[in-house]
Design a protein around this motif. Structure first.
Motif, PDB file in Angstrom:
ATOM      1  N   ARG A 255       8.122   7.214 -10.101  1.00  0.00           N
ATOM      2  CA  ARG A 255       8.644   5.864 -10.299  1.00  0.00           C
ATOM      3  C   ARG A 255       8.204   4.954  -9.163  1.00  0.00           C
ATOM      4  O   ARG A 255       7.724   5.409  -8.129  1.00  0.00           O
ATOM      5  CB  ARG A 255      10.183   5.895 -10.379  1.00  0.00           C
ATOM      6  N   GLN A 256       8.372   3.678  -9.329  1.00  0.00           N
ATOM      7  CA  GLN A 256       8.052   2.711  -8.280  1.00  0.00           C
ATOM      8  C   GLN A 256       9.229   2.653  -7.308  1.00  0.00           C
ATOM      9  O   GLN A 256      10.246   2.018  -7.574  1.00  0.00           O
ATOM     10  CB  GLN A 256       7.804   1.324  -8.891  1.00  0.00           C
ATOM     11  N   VAL A 257       9.108   3.372  -6.197  1.00  0.00           N
ATOM     12  CA  VAL A 257      10.175   3.363  -5.187  1.00  0.00           C
ATOM     13  C   VAL A 257       9.571   2.948  -3.850  1.00  0.00           C
ATOM     14  O   VAL A 257       8.348   2.946  -3.670  1.00  0.00           O
ATOM     15  CB  VAL A 257      10.838   4.757  -5.056  1.00  0.00           C
ATOM     16  N   GLN A 258      10.425   2.610  -2.909  1.00  0.00           N
ATOM     17  CA  GLN A 258       9.978   2.165  -1.604  1.00  0.00           C
ATOM     18  C   GLN A 258       9.248   3.291  -0.861  1.00  0.00           C
ATOM     19  O   GLN A 258       9.482   4.483  -1.106  1.00  0.00           O
ATOM     20  CB  GLN A 258      11.181   1.710  -0.761  1.00  0.00           C
ATOM     21  N   ALA A 259       8.386   2.884   0.091  1.00  0.00           N
ATOM     22  CA  ALA A 259       7.595   3.869   0.842  1.00  0.00           C
ATOM     23  C   ALA A 259       8.496   4.834   1.609  1.00  0.00           C
ATOM     24  O   ALA A 259       8.187   6.028   1.727  1.00  0.00           O
ATOM     25  CB  ALA A 259       6.642   3.161   1.800  1.00  0.00           C
ATOM     26  N   SER A 260       9.614   4.356   2.130  1.00  0.00           N
ATOM     27  CA  SER A 260      10.507   5.240   2.889  1.00  0.00           C
ATOM     28  C   SER A 260      11.086   6.331   1.994  1.00  0.00           C
ATOM     29  O   SER A 260      11.229   7.485   2.405  1.00  0.00           O
ATOM     30  CB  SER A 260      11.632   4.433   3.538  1.00  0.00           C
ATOM     31  N   CYS A 261      11.411   5.960   0.747  1.00  0.00           N
ATOM     32  CA  CYS A 261      11.926   6.956  -0.209  1.00  0.00           C
ATOM     33  C   CYS A 261      10.823   7.939  -0.597  1.00  0.00           C
ATOM     34  O   CYS A 261      11.056   9.139  -0.718  1.00  0.00           O
ATOM     35  CB  CYS A 261      12.482   6.255  -1.443  1.00  0.00           C
ATOM     36  N   GLN A 262       9.592   7.433  -0.774  1.00  0.00           N
ATOM     37  CA  GLN A 262       8.452   8.313  -1.088  1.00  0.00           C
ATOM     38  C   GLN A 262       8.251   9.339   0.025  1.00  0.00           C
ATOM     39  O   GLN A 262       8.048  10.530  -0.237  1.00  0.00           O
ATOM     40  CB  GLN A 262       7.181   7.480  -1.257  1.00  0.00           C
ATOM     41  N   LYS A 263       8.320   8.870   1.260  1.00  0.00           N
ATOM     42  CA  LYS A 263       8.106   9.774   2.394  1.00  0.00           C
ATOM     43  C   LYS A 263       9.165  10.873   2.419  1.00  0.00           C
ATOM     44  O   LYS A 263       8.857  12.051   2.624  1.00  0.00           O
ATOM     45  CB  LYS A 263       8.134   8.985   3.703  1.00  0.00           C
ATOM     46  N   THR A 264      10.409  10.493   2.203  1.00  0.00           N
ATOM     47  CA  THR A 264      11.491  11.480   2.218  1.00  0.00           C
ATOM     48  C   THR A 264      11.323  12.493   1.092  1.00  0.00           C
ATOM     49  O   THR A 264      11.502  13.709   1.287  1.00  0.00           O
ATOM     50  CB  THR A 264      12.855  10.779   2.098  1.00  0.00           C
ATOM     51  N   CYS A 265      10.965  12.017  -0.098  1.00  0.00           N
ATOM     52  CA  CYS A 265      10.736  12.916  -1.237  1.00  0.00           C
ATOM     53  C   CYS A 265       9.588  13.888  -0.943  1.00  0.00           C
ATOM     54  O   CYS A 265       9.658  15.084  -1.265  1.00  0.00           O
ATOM     55  CB  CYS A 265      10.405  12.110  -2.496  1.00  0.00           C
ATOM     56  N   LEU A 266       8.527  13.379  -0.338  1.00  0.00           N
ATOM     57  CA  LEU A 266       7.375  14.227  -0.020  1.00  0.00           C
ATOM     58  C   LEU A 266       7.721  15.261   1.049  1.00  0.00           C
ATOM     59  O   LEU A 266       7.233  16.395   1.007  1.00  0.00           O
ATOM     60  CB  LEU A 266       6.203  13.360   0.448  1.00  0.00           C
ATOM     61  N   GLU A 267       8.581  14.882   1.984  1.00  0.00           N
ATOM     62  CA  GLU A 267       9.032  15.857   2.984  1.00  0.00           C
ATOM     63  C   GLU A 267       9.796  16.996   2.310  1.00  0.00           C
ATOM     64  O   GLU A 267       9.628  18.167   2.645  1.00  0.00           O
ATOM     65  CB  GLU A 267       9.917  15.170   4.031  1.00  0.00           C
ATOM     66  N   THR A 268      10.626  16.643   1.338  1.00  0.00           N
ATOM     67  CA  THR A 268      11.358  17.667   0.585  1.00  0.00           C
ATOM     68  C   THR A 268      10.383  18.571  -0.159  1.00  0.00           C
ATOM     69  O   THR A 268      10.514  19.808  -0.142  1.00  0.00           O
ATOM     70  CB  THR A 268      12.315  17.004  -0.429  1.00  0.00           C
ATOM     71  N   LEU A 269       9.413  17.967  -0.800  1.00  0.00           N
ATOM     72  CA  LEU A 269       8.433  18.738  -1.562  1.00  0.00           C
ATOM     73  C   LEU A 269       7.603  19.632  -0.637  1.00  0.00           C
ATOM     74  O   LEU A 269       7.254  20.770  -0.998  1.00  0.00           O
ATOM     75  CB  LEU A 269       7.516  17.781  -2.335  1.00  0.00           C
ATOM     76  N   ARG A 270       7.296  19.144   0.557  1.00  0.00           N
ATOM     77  CA  ARG A 270       6.528  19.957   1.509  1.00  0.00           C
ATOM     78  C   ARG A 270       7.325  21.196   1.919  1.00  0.00           C
ATOM     79  O   ARG A 270       6.771  22.297   2.029  1.00  0.00           O
ATOM     80  CB  ARG A 270       6.181  19.120   2.745  1.00  0.00           C
ATOM     81  N   ILE A 271       8.645  21.022   2.146  1.00  0.00           N
ATOM     82  CA  ILE A 271       9.494  22.160   2.495  1.00  0.00           C
ATOM     83  C   ILE A 271       9.544  23.162   1.347  1.00  0.00           C
ATOM     84  O   ILE A 271       9.398  24.378   1.544  1.00  0.00           O
ATOM     85  CB  ILE A 271      10.913  21.677   2.863  1.00  0.00           C
ATOM     86  N   LEU A 272       9.730  22.659   0.126  1.00  0.00           N
ATOM     87  CA  LEU A 272       9.811  23.547  -1.040  1.00  0.00           C
ATOM     88  C   LEU A 272       8.485  24.243  -1.332  1.00  0.00           C
ATOM     89  O   LEU A 272       8.455  25.372  -1.824  1.00  0.00           O
ATOM     90  CB  LEU A 272      10.260  22.745  -2.267  1.00  0.00           C
ATOM     91  N   SER A 273       7.382  23.581  -1.017  1.00  0.00           N
ATOM     92  CA  SER A 273       6.074  24.137  -1.372  1.00  0.00           C
ATOM     93  C   SER A 273       5.660  25.313  -0.497  1.00  0.00           C
ATOM     94  O   SER A 273       4.619  25.926  -0.724  1.00  0.00           O
ATOM     95  CB  SER A 273       4.997  23.044  -1.293  1.00  0.00           C
ATOM     96  N   ARG A 274       6.473  25.651   0.499  1.00  0.00           N
ATOM     97  CA  ARG A 274       6.213  26.873   1.264  1.00  0.00           C
ATOM     98  C   ARG A 274       6.451  28.118   0.413  1.00  0.00           C
ATOM     99  O   ARG A 274       5.955  29.197   0.743  1.00  0.00           O
ATOM    100  CB  ARG A 274       7.120  26.930   2.498  1.00  0.00           C
ATOM    101  N   ASP A 275       7.246  27.957  -0.646  1.00  0.00           N
ATOM    102  CA  ASP A 275       7.589  29.078  -1.531  1.00  0.00           C
ATOM    103  C   ASP A 275       6.687  29.021  -2.759  1.00  0.00           C
ATOM    104  O   ASP A 275       6.844  28.158  -3.631  1.00  0.00           O
ATOM    105  CB  ASP A 275       9.059  28.980  -1.925  1.00  0.00           C
TER     106      ASP A 275
END
Length: 540
Positions: free
Chosen positions: A56-76
């Motif tokens: 979705r079209q969300v602010q850059a700060s929200c994108q960064k936080t979401c990507l940080e979550t995805l980076r943590i999850l992608s270790r598995d």
């Protein structure tokens, strides 16, 4: 933080609530590298939910936080199925500012370069962090998921990375670092991508330009870079890190040599860059050694004919004793080799590449061989000490000739053999028969002689008094039977015969002999061969 609770709240949270919720999750799981298997399905669902928000079209700060979550999850690697899809990879690719799955230019982020207000600078920094986080996620996903690797091929992720290389001069450090790291992973894990990168997208040329820019190279000859000024500060760590990643990608792309004048020119250009890199100083000794290791690996992939670039530096001058060739880079390689020997561990990965490189260079370039021999095998002086005892480079290499690792042992022996111009007699003077026996057996040279390579007739002749078995001059030993009576001598001889006979009948030992071609064989076979040879000679 309970994953099920996060999922429940995500369903109803707005953008700000989503950002705050995921930020809490990230804080609690940043250093978590293992996850409970029972939550596998929930974490996979969380990946999908985060991707939905990113779509979705969300602010850059929200994108960064979401990507940080995805980076943590992608270790598995077990929860990556929602990300390892065309939709998931396209979302990450676009957020990383890469041209993927679309016409060129449709999704490229552009960071403003004109004069900016403080607020605009903050926005740009946020955009950069989004790009970096997206690249980190892609690195994790590609590394952990074969399905994602295939999707990367389908959406031409490597092409998008190559397009990004064109803007390398304006890269922020982490953007460049993780762009190169992602390209390394793709080229390492997919051999088909390596071929496409090289043939269709000219990645070798572009990476060479990236390396040239990163090292701030100034050319003073066709393949000769100006020597670094010793008064300059060491190369910044950030530049050094990007250079290492570029070297790793180039290593993958040059694993199989291509032909043609264009490739030869490109390889020689790379050799010139690597010579310059070997001469650079970095902020720490450890970082410098690491960079030199990557340079050695890449030099091993280049055609051996290109190694003359390492010593052809006419502008900076050379040494008269070696045909006017500049041996500075070769000396760096010798020093690097000795450091790796002194470490005493990980010889297979750490030492054998530089031994292989120096062996190839010595075999095909006379000046390189002569210089290395002068440093590693100088004229013998103290010949009363066994060759494996001592702290010289020769002593260290001779000890490696009996190393437990077969690859290390063979590589060290081959290196010394080439320095001796593949002459068995010369090798035995420097190493002794016992240390060299493994190489001689493997090459069928127990009877002496030379290898197949042709060498110039120049230096070589040290003392003739060295015992070829031990590799040193031995003090005369007293004769143990001098004061024996004839009866005692006969008794000792018979005792020895009985001992050998007993060991032979019990198959503890098996008498061996040397065939005319220099190979070992059971004694009875060699005697029969000799008898047949003699009878054939008599009939002639």
């Amino acid at each position: 933080m309970d994953v099920n609770n996060v999922l429940t709240q995500l369903d109803t949270a707005d953008e700000q609530g989503t950002e705050e919720l995921l930020r809490r999750f990230n804080r609690e799981n940043t250093h978590t590298f293992t996850f409970e298997q029972k939550e596998e399905a929930l974490r996979s669902k969380l990946c999908q939910s985060v991707l939905t928000v990113l779509g979705r079209q969300v602010q850059a700060s929200c994108q960064k936080t979401c990507l940080e979550t995805l980076r943590i999850l992608s270790r598995d690697k077990r929860v990556l199925s929602p990300v390892a899809t065309k939709e998931g990879m396209l979302i990450l690719g676009r957020l990383a500012g890469l041209q993927v799955g679309e016409e060129e230019g449709d999704n490229q982020r552009s960071f403003r370069e004109q004069t900016q207000s403080e607020e605009e600078e903050e926005e740009e920094e946020e955009e950069v962090r989004v790009v970096v986080e997206a690249l980190k996620c892609l690195c994790n996903v590609v590394y952990n998921s074969p399905a994602a690797q295939q999707v990367s091929v389908d959406v031409q992720l490597a092409h998008g990375l190559c397009s990004s290389l064109r803007g390398a001069r304006t890269w922020r450090h982490e953007v460049g670092l993780f762009t190169l790291r992602l390209l390394f992973l793709l080229s390492a894990l997919r051999s088909d991508v390596r071929g496409v990168l090289r043939r269709e997208w000219h990645a070798v040329r572009m990476l060479t330009e990236v390396l040239e820019h990163t090292l701030d190279v100034r050319w003073v000859g066709p393949y000769e870079a100006a020597c670094p000024d010793p008064r300059e500060l060491p190369k910044p760590t950030e530049d050094n890190e990007r250079a290492k990643e570029a070297l790793k990608v180039l290593f993958n792309l040059t694993l199989s040599e291509a032909g043609g004048e264009e490739d030869d020119h490109q390889f020689r250009l790379i050799a010139g860059l690597l010579r310059h890199l070997l001469m650079l100083k970095t902020e720490t000794e450890e970082k410098m050694e690491e960079t030199q290791s990557h340079a050695v690996n890449l030099l091993n992939n280049l055609p051996v004919s290109c190694l003359d670039v390492l010593i052809d530096a006419p502008v900076q001058g050379g040494q008269e004793d070696y045909g006017g060739k500049n041996m500075d880079a070769v000396q760096v390689l010798i020093d690097f080799m000795e450091k790796r020997i002194d470490k005493g561990s990980n010889y297979k990965e750490g030492l054998t590449p530089v031994l292989s490189l120096l062996t190839k260079g010595s075999r095909h370039h006379r000046e390189i061989r002569r210089y290395i021999k002068a440093q590693v095998l100088p004229p013998l002086k103290d010949v009363k000490i066994r060759p494996e005892i001592g702290t010289t480079t020769r002593n260290k290499l001779v000890r490696l000739m009996t190393h437990v690792d077969m690859g290390v042992k063979q590589m060290a022996a081959e290196f010394l053999f080439v320095l001796c111009k593949e002459s068995v007699d010369n090798l035995l003077k420097y190493t002794g028969y016992g240390n060299a026996a493994g190489l001689l057996v493997a090459r069928g040279l127990l009877a002496g002689g030379r290898g197949e390579t042709q060498y110039s007739e120049d230096e070589d002749s040290d003392t003739e008094d060295i015992n070829p078995i031990t590799g040193h001059v031995e003090e005369p030993m007293p004769n143990p039977i001098e004061e024996m009576t004839e009866e005692q001598k006969e008794y000792e001889a018979q005792k020895l015969v009985n001992m050998f006979d007993k060991l032979s009948r019990q198959n503890v030992i098996r008498p061996m002999g040397v065939r005319p071609d220099g190979t070992l064989a059971p004694l009875e076979d060699t005697l029969r061969d000799q008898s047949e040879y003699n009878s054939g000679s008599d009939s002639d």
